[in-house]
Every structure is written in C-alpha cells, then in structure tokens.
Design a protein around this motif. Sequence first.
Motif, PDB file in Angstrom:
ATOM      1  N   HIS A  46     -70.562  14.392  89.738  1.00 50.66           N
ATOM      2  CA  HIS A  46     -69.158  14.581  90.112  1.00 50.66           C
ATOM      3  C   HIS A  46     -68.849  15.973  90.645  1.00 50.66           C
ATOM      4  N   ARG A  47     -69.699  16.968  90.355  1.00 48.84           N
ATOM      5  CA  ARG A  47     -69.471  18.343  90.795  1.00 48.84           C
ATOM      6  C   ARG A  47     -68.037  18.799  90.502  1.00 48.84           C
ATOM      7  N   PRO A  48     -67.654  18.799  89.224  1.00 47.22           N
ATOM      8  CA  PRO A  48     -66.288  19.219  88.873  1.00 47.22           C
ATOM      9  C   PRO A  48     -66.142  20.731  88.976  1.00 47.22           C
ATOM     10  N   ASP A  49     -64.944  21.202  88.755  1.00 44.83           N
ATOM     11  CA  ASP A  49     -64.705  22.644  88.717  1.00 44.83           C
ATOM     12  C   ASP A  49     -65.155  23.225  87.375  1.00 44.83           C
ATOM     13  N   ILE A  50     -64.940  22.458  86.305  1.00 43.90           N
ATOM     14  CA  ILE A  50     -65.235  22.930  84.966  1.00 43.90           C
ATOM     15  C   ILE A  50     -65.922  21.840  84.147  1.00 43.90           C
ATOM     16  N   ALA A  51     -66.922  22.243  83.372  1.00 44.00           N
ATOM     17  CA  ALA A  51     -67.529  21.358  82.378  1.00 44.00           C
ATOM     18  C   ALA A  51     -67.137  21.891  81.003  1.00 44.00           C
ATOM     19  N   VAL A  78     -68.669  26.641  83.035  1.00 46.72           N
ATOM     20  CA  VAL A  78     -68.859  25.977  81.749  1.00 46.72           C
ATOM     21  C   VAL A  78     -68.014  26.664  80.684  1.00 46.72           C
ATOM     22  N   VAL A  79     -67.268  25.849  79.934  1.00 50.26           N
ATOM     23  CA  VAL A  79     -66.465  26.328  78.812  1.00 50.26           C
ATOM     24  C   VAL A  79     -66.938  25.588  77.568  1.00 50.26           C
ATOM     25  N   MET A  80     -67.129  26.347  76.471  1.00 49.98           N
ATOM     26  CA  MET A  80     -67.615  25.743  75.240  1.00 49.98           C
ATOM     27  C   MET A  80     -66.467  25.476  74.275  1.00 49.98           C
ATOM     28  N   LEU A  81     -66.516  24.312  73.622  1.00 53.14           N
ATOM     29  CA  LEU A  81     -65.640  24.006  72.499  1.00 53.14           C
ATOM     30  C   LEU A  81     -66.385  24.370  71.229  1.00 53.14           C
ATOM     31  N   THR A  82     -65.787  25.192  70.397  1.00 53.13           N
ATOM     32  CA  THR A  82     -66.491  25.687  69.230  1.00 53.13           C
ATOM     33  C   THR A  82     -65.614  25.621  67.993  1.00 53.13           C
ATOM     34  N   THR A  83     -66.236  25.823  66.836  1.00 52.90           N
ATOM     35  CA  THR A  83     -65.521  25.957  65.571  1.00 52.90           C
ATOM     36  C   THR A  83     -65.933  27.281  64.960  1.00 52.90           C
ATOM     37  N   PHE A  84     -65.211  27.707  63.940  1.00 52.85           N
ATOM     38  CA  PHE A  84     -65.462  29.027  63.376  1.00 52.85           C
ATOM     39  C   PHE A  84     -66.910  29.219  62.934  1.00 52.85           C
ATOM     40  N   ASP A  85     -67.545  28.177  62.414  1.00 53.46           N
ATOM     41  CA  ASP A  85     -68.895  28.347  61.888  1.00 53.46           C
ATOM     42  C   ASP A  85     -69.967  28.278  62.962  1.00 53.46           C
ATOM     43  N   GLU A  86     -69.561  28.223  64.230  1.00 51.52           N
ATOM     44  CA  GLU A  86     -70.532  28.148  65.311  1.00 51.52           C
ATOM     45  C   GLU A  86     -70.576  29.414  66.156  1.00 51.52           C
ATOM     46  N   ASP A  87     -69.911  30.472  65.703  1.00 56.09           N
ATOM     47  CA  ASP A  87     -69.824  31.679  66.515  1.00 56.09           C
ATOM     48  C   ASP A  87     -71.174  32.345  66.748  1.00 56.09           C
ATOM     49  N   GLU A  88     -72.165  32.025  65.893  1.00 55.29           N
ATOM     50  CA  GLU A  88     -73.480  32.646  66.079  1.00 55.29           C
ATOM     51  C   GLU A  88     -74.142  32.203  67.380  1.00 55.29           C
ATOM     52  N   TYR A  89     -73.602  31.183  68.015  1.00 62.88           N
ATOM     53  CA  TYR A  89     -74.175  30.689  69.259  1.00 62.88           C
ATOM     54  C   TYR A  89     -73.690  31.454  70.485  1.00 62.88           C
ATOM     55  N   VAL A  90     -72.774  32.394  70.299  1.00 68.95           N
ATOM     56  CA  VAL A  90     -72.157  33.049  71.454  1.00 68.95           C
ATOM     57  C   VAL A  90     -73.170  33.794  72.305  1.00 68.95           C
ATOM     58  N   SER A  91     -74.107  34.508  71.682  1.00 70.34           N
ATOM     59  CA  SER A  91     -75.101  35.247  72.457  1.00 70.34           C
ATOM     60  C   SER A  91     -75.890  34.313  73.363  1.00 70.34           C
ATOM     61  N   ARG A  92     -76.320  33.166  72.827  1.00 73.50           N
ATOM     62  CA  ARG A  92     -77.024  32.175  73.654  1.00 73.50           C
ATOM     63  C   ARG A  92     -76.127  31.660  74.768  1.00 73.50           C
ATOM     64  N   ALA A  93     -74.863  31.469  74.457  1.00 79.61           N
ATOM     65  CA  ALA A  93     -73.935  30.959  75.460  1.00 79.61           C
ATOM     66  C   ALA A  93     -73.775  31.953  76.606  1.00 79.61           C
ATOM     67  N   LEU A  94     -73.718  33.235  76.284  1.00 76.97           N
ATOM     68  CA  LEU A  94     -73.616  34.246  77.337  1.00 76.97           C
ATOM     69  C   LEU A  94     -74.839  34.216  78.234  1.00 76.97           C
ATOM     70  N   ASP A  95     -76.007  34.039  77.630  1.00 68.44           N
ATOM     71  CA  ASP A  95     -77.234  33.927  78.416  1.00 68.44           C
ATOM     72  C   ASP A  95     -77.173  32.728  79.358  1.00 68.44           C
ATOM     73  N   ALA A  96     -76.486  31.680  78.919  1.00 68.30           N
ATOM     74  CA  ALA A  96     -76.391  30.463  79.726  1.00 68.30           C
ATOM     75  C   ALA A  96     -75.287  30.551  80.776  1.00 68.30           C
ATOM     76  N   GLY A  97     -74.588  31.672  80.826  1.00 68.51           N
ATOM     77  CA  GLY A  97     -73.554  31.848  81.844  1.00 68.51           C
ATOM     78  C   GLY A  97     -72.231  31.193  81.521  1.00 68.51           C
ATOM     79  N   VAL A  98     -71.975  30.928  80.235  1.00 69.26           N
ATOM     80  CA  VAL A  98     -70.719  30.299  79.838  1.00 69.26           C
ATOM     81  C   VAL A  98     -69.549  31.221  80.159  1.00 69.26           C
ATOM     82  N   ARG A  99     -68.457  30.640  80.655  1.00 71.73           N
ATOM     83  CA  ARG A  99     -67.313  31.428  81.089  1.00 71.73           C
ATOM     84  C   ARG A  99     -66.161  31.436  80.094  1.00 71.73           C
TER      85      ARG A  99
END
Length: 219
Positions: A46-51, A78-99
């Motif tokens: 679909h090539r959307p604007d945002i995933a 890419v935008v991530m949906l997260t919960t408080f206990d998942e914040d440790e994933y942020v560094s990986r998300a930055l590496d993946a280019g999450v906006r």
Amino acid sequence: MIRMVLADDEAMIRAGVRAILATDEDIEVVAEAADGREAVELVRAHRPDIALLDVRMPRLDGLSAAAELRAATPEVAVVMLTTFDEDEYVSRALDAGVRGFLLKASDPRELIMGVRAVADGAAYLSPRIARKVIAQVSGGRLSRAGEARGHVRSLTAREREVLALVGQGMSNQDIGRELFLSQGTVKSHVSAILLRLGLNNRVQAAIIAYEAGLVPGDT
C-alpha cells in the motif's frame, strides 16, 4: 490525506486505535495487520505515509518490522505503539529509524497529534514517556546524552529555541510559524543541531531536548 497501515496483534486495540484515527477526516487507515510479518507485506503493497506498529507482535516484532521497512520502504514513517514497561526498546527503535513513540493508554488527542506531527516531517515522543525513555537510554547507546547537555549550552540562542520545539514534536513548518522563520531556515538550524550534537535523527534530538531541560516533562 494521511494514509496509514495499523498493526497490533490485539483486535480490540486495533479497533480502538482505528476508531480514534477515524475522528480525523484527514487520516485514513488503508490496511490492518495482526502481526509484524503481515504489516511489512501490507506496507510494501500500500505504500502508506505512516506505519503504526505495536512493539510486541507474533511472527515478527514491531522493531524488527521497522528495521525491514527502513530498508525496503524508507519513505514510510514508522511510529511505535508502546507501554510503560517497553521503554527499554527505544534504543533499538532509534536504530530502526522509528520517527515516533505513542502510548496505547494516552489521550486520544495525543494519538492524532503524534500522527499529524510525523506526517508533517517531525518526530514525536509522547511527553508521558519522555522521562522514562531518557532514563532507559541514558545507560545505553545514547549514554552521550549527559555530555550533550553541555553541548546544548554551546548552541546559539536560536538553535536552542529550535531544539526545544523539536522536543515538543513540532514540524519544520510549525517551528517556522512559531519563530517567524522560513522552513528552509528552520531546516538549516535542525541540520546544524544534529551535526553539532552528533545525533542521527529528530527523535534523538527530542530526547536530548528533554534531557537538557529544554522541554518540561509530563508528570
């Protein structure tokens, strides 16, 4: 129109998020996925604007899906949906280019605000998780955040103003309106800030803005 692919393995969450997004006539969910692998396939189709991806999903987690999408469809934010206990994933998300990072339990207005900010070219970090994100990343790949606090003091007054607004999730257009600058001038300031602070993207800049105390956190 902001076209989106929504991915979450919980049908109730997908339905709730889609209902919120449907309240904005400029946002359209073009496809939904129940796992990360399906999300990647739908984004490619679909090539959307945002995933908008949940962090934890079967077959392929959201962060791995984001990394694949960065390589296959770099034009899709890419935008991530997260919960408080998942914040440790942020560094990986930055590496993946999450906006962007949004809380599932956040105010519906924040979901719309975050989507619109990312669609306008900005990064968006939910204020409610900003302090926890900083705490998580301070001991990891972004341990240079403390050093960057000193570097922030070396920025010009205008650059600090721009950085603070980046931290609030504003796009170049919004910053230009706020500071009465052209978008080209704002873009030049943002590029200079990223270069001087040794950052790779606006999400990192937003984190540094919080870390440096340029943006008040949500308590």
